[in-house]
Write a protein that holds these residues in place. Structure first.
Motif, PDB file in Angstrom:
ATOM      1  N   PHE A  51       1.147  -1.131   0.204  1.00 36.84           N
ATOM      2  CA  PHE A  51      -0.294   0.183   0.138  1.00 36.84           C
ATOM      3  C   PHE A  51       1.164   1.383   0.235  1.00 36.84           C
ATOM      4  N   ARG A  52       0.446   2.235  -0.462  1.00 38.43           N
ATOM      5  CA  ARG A  52       0.528   3.522  -0.591  1.00 38.43           C
ATOM      6  C   ARG A  52       0.116   4.408   0.136  1.00 38.43           C
ATOM      7  N   PRO A  53       0.290   5.014   1.549  1.00 39.67           N
ATOM      8  CA  PRO A  53      -1.032   5.590   2.533  1.00 39.67           C
ATOM      9  C   PRO A  53      -0.991   7.150   1.761  1.00 39.67           C
ATOM     10  N   ASP A  54      -1.909   7.990   1.904  1.00 42.60           N
ATOM     11  CA  ASP A  54      -3.268   8.938   0.905  1.00 42.60           C
ATOM     12  C   ASP A  54      -2.034  10.250   1.433  1.00 42.60           C
ATOM     13  N   PRO A  55      -1.613  10.779  -0.076  1.00 45.61           N
ATOM     14  CA  PRO A  55      -0.883  12.071   0.588  1.00 45.61           C
ATOM     15  C   PRO A  55      -1.982  13.388   0.935  1.00 45.61           C
ATOM     16  N   LEU A  56      -3.109  13.119   0.237  1.00 42.51           N
ATOM     17  CA  LEU A  56      -4.367  14.128   0.633  1.00 42.51           C
ATOM     18  C   LEU A  56      -4.866  14.174   2.216  1.00 42.51           C
ATOM     19  N   ILE A  57      -4.563  12.760   2.873  1.00 43.37           N
ATOM     20  CA  ILE A  57      -4.841  12.465   4.400  1.00 43.37           C
ATOM     21  C   ILE A  57      -3.277  12.884   5.246  1.00 43.37           C
ATOM     22  N   PHE A  58      -2.797  12.591   4.871  1.00 48.11           N
ATOM     23  CA  PHE A  58      -0.783  12.046   5.902  1.00 48.11           C
ATOM     24  C   PHE A  58      -0.180  14.005   5.191  1.00 48.11           C
ATOM     25  N   GLU A  59       0.290  14.016   6.890  1.00 48.36           N
ATOM     26  CA  GLU A  59       1.011  15.725   6.593  1.00 48.36           C
ATOM     27  C   GLU A  59       2.374  14.417   5.775  1.00 48.36           C
ATOM     28  N   THR A  60       2.968  13.691   6.262  1.00 49.81           N
ATOM     29  CA  THR A  60       4.115  13.018   5.666  1.00 49.81           C
ATOM     30  C   THR A  60       3.764  11.566   4.971  1.00 49.81           C
ATOM     31  N   THR A  61       3.990  11.095   4.168  1.00 53.09           N
ATOM     32  CA  THR A  61       4.497   9.601   3.227  1.00 53.09           C
ATOM     33  C   THR A  61       5.455   9.020   3.445  1.00 53.09           C
ATOM     34  N   GLU A  62       6.946  10.153   4.303  1.00 53.84           N
ATOM     35  CA  GLU A  62       8.072   9.150   4.307  1.00 53.84           C
ATOM     36  C   GLU A  62       8.100   8.072   5.757  1.00 53.84           C
ATOM     37  N   PHE A  63       8.179   7.206   4.961  1.00 56.52           N
ATOM     38  CA  PHE A  63       8.489   6.415   6.136  1.00 56.52           C
ATOM     39  C   PHE A  63       9.801   5.847   6.915  1.00 56.52           C
ATOM     40  N   SER A  64       9.852   6.113   7.849  1.00 59.55           N
ATOM     41  CA  SER A  64      11.060   5.791   8.963  1.00 59.55           C
ATOM     42  C   SER A  64      11.462   4.282   9.153  1.00 59.55           C
ATOM     43  N   PHE A  65      13.098   4.040   9.226  1.00 56.29           N
ATOM     44  CA  PHE A  65      13.548   2.604   8.988  1.00 56.29           C
ATOM     45  C   PHE A  65      13.455   2.784  10.204  1.00 56.29           C
ATOM     46  N   ASP A  66      13.827   3.257  11.295  1.00 58.87           N
ATOM     47  CA  ASP A  66      14.221   3.525  12.527  1.00 58.87           C
ATOM     48  C   ASP A  66      12.874   3.163  13.928  1.00 58.87           C
ATOM     49  N   TYR A  67      12.434   4.321  12.874  1.00 57.07           N
ATOM     50  CA  TYR A  67      11.007   4.064  13.374  1.00 57.07           C
ATOM     51  C   TYR A  67       9.884   2.346  13.299  1.00 57.07           C
ATOM     52  N   LEU A  68      10.056   1.853  12.328  1.00 59.55           N
ATOM     53  CA  LEU A  68       9.425   0.689  12.539  1.00 59.55           C
ATOM     54  C   LEU A  68      10.068  -0.785  13.207  1.00 59.55           C
ATOM     55  N   THR A  69      11.708   0.303  12.993  1.00 62.23           N
ATOM     56  CA  THR A  69      12.424  -1.017  13.674  1.00 62.23           C
ATOM     57  C   THR A  69      12.121  -1.155  14.367  1.00 62.23           C
ATOM     58  N   SER A  70      11.850  -0.324  15.570  1.00 59.94           N
ATOM     59  CA  SER A  70      11.565  -0.392  16.980  1.00 59.94           C
ATOM     60  C   SER A  70      10.315  -1.217  17.715  1.00 59.94           C
ATOM     61  N   ARG A  71       9.664  -0.848  16.652  1.00 57.04           N
ATOM     62  CA  ARG A  71       8.131  -1.794  17.041  1.00 57.04           C
ATOM     63  C   ARG A  71       8.094  -3.539  16.349  1.00 57.04           C
ATOM     64  N   LEU A  72       9.141  -3.793  15.213  1.00 55.14           N
ATOM     65  CA  LEU A  72       9.204  -5.410  14.764  1.00 55.14           C
ATOM     66  C   LEU A  72       9.988  -5.788  15.928  1.00 55.14           C
ATOM     67  N   ARG A  73      11.273  -5.068  16.253  1.00 57.66           N
ATOM     68  CA  ARG A  73      12.130  -5.599  17.431  1.00 57.66           C
ATOM     69  C   ARG A  73      10.865  -6.383  18.121  1.00 57.66           C
ATOM     70  N   GLU A  74      10.388  -5.504  18.894  1.00 57.25           N
ATOM     71  CA  GLU A  74       9.179  -5.908  19.957  1.00 57.25           C
ATOM     72  C   GLU A  74       8.817  -6.024  19.941  1.00 57.25           C
ATOM     73  N   LEU A  75       7.868  -6.872  18.616  1.00 51.29           N
ATOM     74  CA  LEU A  75       6.579  -8.166  18.631  1.00 51.29           C
ATOM     75  C   LEU A  75       8.061  -9.147  18.566  1.00 51.29           C
ATOM     76  N   ALA A  76       8.674  -9.197  17.874  1.00 52.89           N
ATOM     77  CA  ALA A  76       9.820 -10.394  18.050  1.00 52.89           C
ATOM     78  C   ALA A  76       9.821 -11.077  18.820  1.00 52.89           C
ATOM     79  N   PHE A  77      10.711  -9.523  20.278  1.00 54.48           N
ATOM     80  CA  PHE A  77      10.474 -10.521  21.315  1.00 54.48           C
ATOM     81  C   PHE A  77       9.538 -11.694  22.113  1.00 54.48           C
ATOM     82  N   LEU A  78       8.404 -10.703  21.256  1.00 53.59           N
ATOM     83  CA  LEU A  78       7.068 -11.025  22.838  1.00 53.59           C
ATOM     84  C   LEU A  78       6.218 -11.911  21.784  1.00 53.59           C
ATOM     85  N   ASN A  79       6.682 -12.494  20.678  1.00 55.16           N
ATOM     86  CA  ASN A  79       6.504 -13.945  20.167  1.00 55.16           C
ATOM     87  C   ASN A  79       7.626 -14.524  20.341  1.00 55.16           C
ATOM     88  N   SER A  80       8.197 -15.426  20.586  1.00 55.39           N
ATOM     89  CA  SER A  80       9.733 -15.886  20.378  1.00 55.39           C
ATOM     90  C   SER A  80       9.665 -17.414  19.506  1.00 55.39           C
TER      91      SER A  80
END
Length: 632
Positions: A169-198
């Motif tokens: 998917f591509r976020p709608d630029p008519l809705i969002f202030e920015t549509t640029e995804f952050s690798f570091d932002y996503l890293t934190s949550r995905l690492r978290e999910l990996a810890f929580l699901n051994s």
């Protein structure tokens, strides 16, 4: 892998998609960077739910070269047969109807995260386009949507021996202030999910930069606690692990104490980070307090003590991760930051108490370390209470109850006022002369700032560099901090643009993070960005912030007759220059300090201001290439 039928009959329809595009904040919390990344989490949560149900062991999330998001899993695949209530393929129902999904059918998922069936349909509604590829029953299926509406029929692309789902998917630029995804932002949550699901493998790729993270933790939340404590000094080598299955609820907690003074407890319910806690957190705290106090009483460790440890004392230096899996979670609010299931508290309390008492009996050395640390914390708390009383008495006795060096503003409405914490008396003097005294207050800071990462609260309260800040802000400190009493709604750190200035700014950020965290959480802390150069020719002048801007200004002015002044510190600017560059809201540049991820923020402050030198060196080396305009 288990096998199970998962068909259109499992999809229950509750309500249609209507107001999502009009009021996106109701569903994803906002249209800023946080809301943007929430879209990704919602899609990944569907894959995680497949993993929780036992049908998926790998998830790949990719930021594509075009800046889109692609999430792949090897689960069962979204159902494609006709959903009887709607008369269209089930995948179309899941992606276009609010409150439609397998999570409402007890047979499909025992536990689930996400936004209770609104998640992936909300992502679809807020995307410029969304494409889904489904690998199921020997066939590959495809469907495309634009701004929530199907633009193709469900198509069969060919045969396959794979199973799973791919959502792009591509976020709608008519809705969002920015549509640029952050690798570091996503890293934190995905690492978290990996810890929580051994055992679950989660891969994050960024095709724009080539960066890849591959997360898989067989140790689960024990590995999570070790990760959180890796730059601290643990009191004992292995985290304590407690688990319990009771009344259809799975509960686990891992905990480990370190030599520091901060409490770090992270709670999750069905993989959702319950940042406001809830009944699982309160149950854990009660069980822990009861167990430690029982052990202290049985061992008669308080015979010469004037104070006994409170829950807060017992949690000093504690790092813990709580994870709950429950069939019917009840959350406060749509974004699920607080668990409300009343039955959870007592179950968790009993489990923690019983298992900890067993652990203490079997590990007397660790039990003694924990209890003695709690007793020392109680003594410190008593010393801090006396320091607070002394501070309050000083506040009452001293005229105006404000620090002597503070140049206050005339307005009293906190929403309209701002406080500058200025490095050095010289710069403080210029700032006092150059400011707009109606709404700008100046507090000069002098001498060496206390490193609050390594200090107990009583030492912080007694520190002559910190006390003026506490008094000026007027909202208390630590557990007693009350943001509603804050005297200024913008707090701006103003330090030199050099290594020493950066160090002072980091020390101050550490203080706010550890003792006045709501200031950061509510976006009230900033760092001023003073210019490095003034470029002038005749009556023309411009202030610039790095060498590149300086060279550009020289070229634009014409190199002949151009004068360049480099500012080594704020003290070199007169009052007028300081107003023009750093104080005037029309011209100044500031960085807003954000804390969207408490786990990574805690880790960063521990690395930057803790005792361990090697992790700090590694952090600087790893991150230097991502820093722009760094002046050393």
């Amino acid at each position: 892998m288990q096998s199970s039928t998962y068909t259109a009959s499992n999809i229950k329809v509750l309500k249609g998609l209507e107001a999502v595009r009009k009021r996106p904040a109701m569903y994803i919390g906002g249209t800023s960077e946080r809301g943007l990344h929430h879209l990704v989490y919602e899609v990944i949560d569907n894959s995680i739910d497949e993993a929780l149900a036992g049908y998926c062991d790998e998830i790949i999330c990719t930021i594509t070269t075009e800046g889109n998001i692609r999430v792949e899993d090897n689960g069962r695949g979204i159902p494609v047969d006709i959903q009887k209530d709607m008369g269209v393929p089930a995948v179309q129902v899941v992606l276009t109807v609010l409150h439609a999904g397998g999570k409402f059918d007890d047979k499909s998922y025992k536990v689930a995260g996400g936004l209770h069936g609104v998640g992936v349909s909300v992502v679809n509604a807020l995307s410029e386009f969304l494409e889904v590829n489904i690998f199921k029953d020997g066939k590959e299926y495809f469907m495309r949507f634009e701004r929530g509406l199907p633009v193709t029929e469900l198509q069969v692309l060919g045969d396959t021996n794979k199973t799973g789902t791919v959502v792009t998917f591509r976020p709608d630029p008519l809705i969002f202030e920015t549509t640029e995804f952050s690798f570091d932002y996503l890293t934190s949550r995905l690492r978290e999910l990996a810890f929580l699901n051994s055992g679950l493998r989660i891969i994050l790729k960024d095709e724009r930069s080539g960066r890849v993270h591959d997360f898989k933790y067989e140790g689960g939340i024990k590995s999570f606690v070790e990760y959180l404590n890796q730059n601290k000094k643990p009191l004992f080598p292995n985290p304590i692990y407690i688990s319990s299955v009771k009344e259809g609820m799975e509960f686990e907690v891992a905990l480990q104490y370190n030599e520091g003074y901060q409490e770090n407890i992270f709670s999750f319910a069905n993989n959702i980070n319950t940042t406001e806690g809830g009944t699982h957190l309160s149950g854990f705290k009660s069980g822990l307090t009861r167990a430690v106090n029982t052990y202290i009483k049985n061992a008669d460790l308080l015979k010469n003590e004037k104070v006994s440890p409170s829950g807060e004392d017992i949690r000093e230096g504690l790092t813990a991760v709580i994870s709950l899996k429950i069939a019917n979670p009840q959350f406060e609010g749509q974004t699920k930051t607080k668990l409300q299931n009343s039955e959870v508290e007592g179950i968790v309390n009993s489990a923690v108490y019983e298992k900890l008492m067993e652990y203490f009996e079997e590990h007397p050395a660790e039990a003694k370390n924990i209890t003695m640390k709690s007793i020392l914390a109680a003594r410190s708390r008593e010393a801090a209470r006396k320091a607070r009383e002394l501070t309050r008495r000083k506040t009452v006795l001293e005229s105006g109850s404000l620090p002597g060096k503070l140049a206050d503003c005339t307005l009293s409405d906190p929403e309209k006022t701002e406080l500058f914490l200025v490095e050095g008396d010289s710069a403080g003097g210029s700032a006092k002369q150059g400011r707009d005294r109606s709404f700008q207050a100046i507090l000069p800071l002098w001498g060496k700032m206390l490193n609050t990462e390594k200090a107990r609260v009583d030492k912080v309260l007694n520190n002559d560099k910190i006390q003026p800040i506490i008094l000026a802000l007027g909202a208390g400190i630590g557990q007693e901090f009350d943001i509603s009493k804050l005297r200024y709604h913008k707090i701006i750190i103003m330090a030199d643009a050099d290594v020493d200035g950066s160090h002072i700014a980091t020390l101050l950020m550490t203080f706010f993070y550890r003792y006045m965290r709501p200031v950061i959480e509510e976006g009230k802390l900033y760092i001023a960005m003073p210019p490095l150069f003034q470029v002038r020719k005749g009556k023309q002048k411009v202030y610039v912030y790095n060498e590149e801007e300086r060279d550009k200004a020289i070229r634009e002015f014409g190199e002949k007759g151009v004068l360049v002044q480099r500012y080594k510190g704020l003290g070199e600017m007169n009052a007028e220059q300081l107003w023009e560059t750093t104080l005037d809201p029309k011209n100044r540049k500031m960085i807003a300090i954000k804390m969207d991820d408490a786990i990574e923020a805690d880790r960063m402050f521990t690395i930057l201001m803790g005792d361990e030198v090697e992790p700090r060196r590694e952090f600087i080396q790893e991150n230097a290439r991502y820093v722009k305009n760094l002046d050393v």
